[in-house]
Design an enzyme around this catalytic site. Structure first.
Site, PDB file in Angstrom:
ATOM      1  N   PHE A  13      -0.666  -2.376  -9.536  1.00 28.55           N
ATOM      2  CA  PHE A  13       0.092  -1.920  -8.369  1.00 28.55           C
ATOM      3  C   PHE A  13       0.745  -3.071  -7.629  1.00 28.55           C
ATOM      4  CE2 PHE A  13      -3.613   0.684  -9.280  1.00 28.55           C
ATOM      5  CZ  PHE A  13      -3.030   1.918  -9.537  1.00 28.55           C
ATOM      6  N   ASP A  64     -14.207  -8.885  -9.715  1.00 31.75           N
ATOM      7  CA  ASP A  64     -14.052  -7.420  -9.666  1.00 31.75           C
ATOM      8  C   ASP A  64     -15.296  -6.806 -10.283  1.00 31.75           C
ATOM      9  OD1 ASP A  64     -13.193  -4.677 -10.034  1.00 31.75           O
ATOM     10  OD2 ASP A  64     -11.138  -5.385  -9.929  1.00 31.75           O
ATOM     11  N   ASP A 134      -7.425  -8.256  -2.738  1.00 30.02           N
ATOM     12  CA  ASP A 134      -6.806  -6.979  -3.115  1.00 30.02           C
ATOM     13  C   ASP A 134      -7.904  -6.061  -3.658  1.00 30.02           C
ATOM     14  OD1 ASP A 134      -4.843  -5.081  -3.588  1.00 30.02           O
ATOM     15  OD2 ASP A 134      -4.290  -5.909  -5.535  1.00 30.02           O
ATOM     16  N   HIS A 137      -9.936  -0.676  -0.226  1.00 26.75           N
ATOM     17  CA  HIS A 137      -9.110  -0.536   0.964  1.00 26.75           C
ATOM     18  C   HIS A 137      -9.791   0.241   2.080  1.00 26.75           C
ATOM     19  CE1 HIS A 137      -6.274  -2.672  -1.220  1.00 26.75           C
ATOM     20  NE2 HIS A 137      -5.183  -1.949  -1.077  1.00 26.75           N
ATOM     21  N   HIS A 162      -3.165  -8.282  -0.023  1.00 24.52           N
ATOM     22  CA  HIS A 162      -2.216  -7.281  -0.514  1.00 24.52           C
ATOM     23  C   HIS A 162      -2.292  -5.981   0.278  1.00 24.52           C
ATOM     24  CE1 HIS A 162      -0.324  -4.858  -3.983  1.00 24.52           C
ATOM     25  NE2 HIS A 162       0.600  -5.610  -3.432  1.00 24.52           N
ATOM     26  N   ASP A 163      -1.175  -5.254   0.258  1.00 19.45           N
ATOM     27  CA  ASP A 163      -1.056  -3.914   0.861  1.00 19.45           C
ATOM     28  C   ASP A 163      -1.090  -3.949   2.387  1.00 19.45           C
ATOM     29  OD1 ASP A 163      -0.927  -2.512  -1.692  1.00 19.45           O
ATOM     30  OD2 ASP A 163      -3.042  -3.052  -1.899  1.00 19.45           O
TER      31      ASP A 163
HETATM   32 MG    MG Z   1      -3.198  -3.776  -3.914  1.00 16.48          MG
END
Ligand code: MG
Length: 204
Positions: A13, A64, A134, A137, A162-163
């Site tokens: 993304f 991750d 990232d 969220h 990010h985002d």
């Molecule tokens: Mg992201």
């Protein structure tokens, strides 16, 4: 950019301008220390960052748990059945991530850390030239990532998030909230945002 893989062949993304910015800042900060990303998924950002680290003989830690964020779970908006392990009945993006590292020629540059942020950070003591957040969220996940890693960025180093959506109508607010925390801390100065990629330089 010295990238040996078709970037569009990697699920993810991250927009091209955001990836290019990550690559440039990873090149710039490589002399300050290794780079760490939180939230590798299938390895798209890993390739942009890792190619820069490889060029500078640096290292990228790619963290991750590979079980997917909230939005990747079964029944959620970004669930991908290709990444579902039916034996364990859990998401597993690690096989695809490894394939990306192999195809991109990054196995001698990238150190995969298959763990949660909290576990990986528990004994972490290595100063970092750049951190890219990232991960999950939710507010809880974003705060944990920020608290786990921001303090490890060295003076002059970069914290990327990010985002970033300043307007709540455009997207979730947790990444933007931790970006604001970083600015309010006095430890970071905001650099120009690239698309939804927030960028901060450690100044204190
Ligand atoms: Mg992201």
């Amino acid at each position: 950019m010295n990238i040996d893989i078709d970037i569009d062949s990697i699920k993810g993304f991250l927009a091209v301008d955001e990836g290019q910015a990550l690559h440039q800042y990873a090149l710039q900060t490589s002399a300050l220390g290794p780079c760490l990303e939180v939230g590798s998924y299938c390895g798209k950002s890993t390739v942009y960052l890792g190619a820069a680290c490889r060029q500078k003989n640096g290292t990228l830690f790619a963290l991750d748990h590979h079980r997917g964020s909230e939005e990747h779970q079964q029944g959620e908006e970004y669930h991908d059945p290709d990444l579902y392990d039916s034996q364990y009945q859990k998401m597993d993006s690690f096989p695809v991530f490894r394939d990306t590292l192999d195809r991109a020629g990054l196995e001698d540059t990238v150190v995969p850390l298959v763990a949660t942020s909290a576990v990986a950070a528990r004994h972490w003591a290595t100063p970092l030239g750049m951190v890219f957040i990232d991960g999950g969220h939710s507010m809880e996940a974003a705060l944990c990532d920020y608290r786990s890693w921001a303090s490890h960025v060295v003076l002059g180093g970069i914290l990327a998030i990010h985002d970033i959506f300043p307007n709540p109508a455009d997207g979730g607010q947790a990444p933007y909230e931790i970006w604001k925390l970083a600015v309010a801390s006095g430890l970071f100065e905001a650099l120009p945002t690239v698309n939804t990629l927030g960028l901060l330089r450690r100044i204190a």
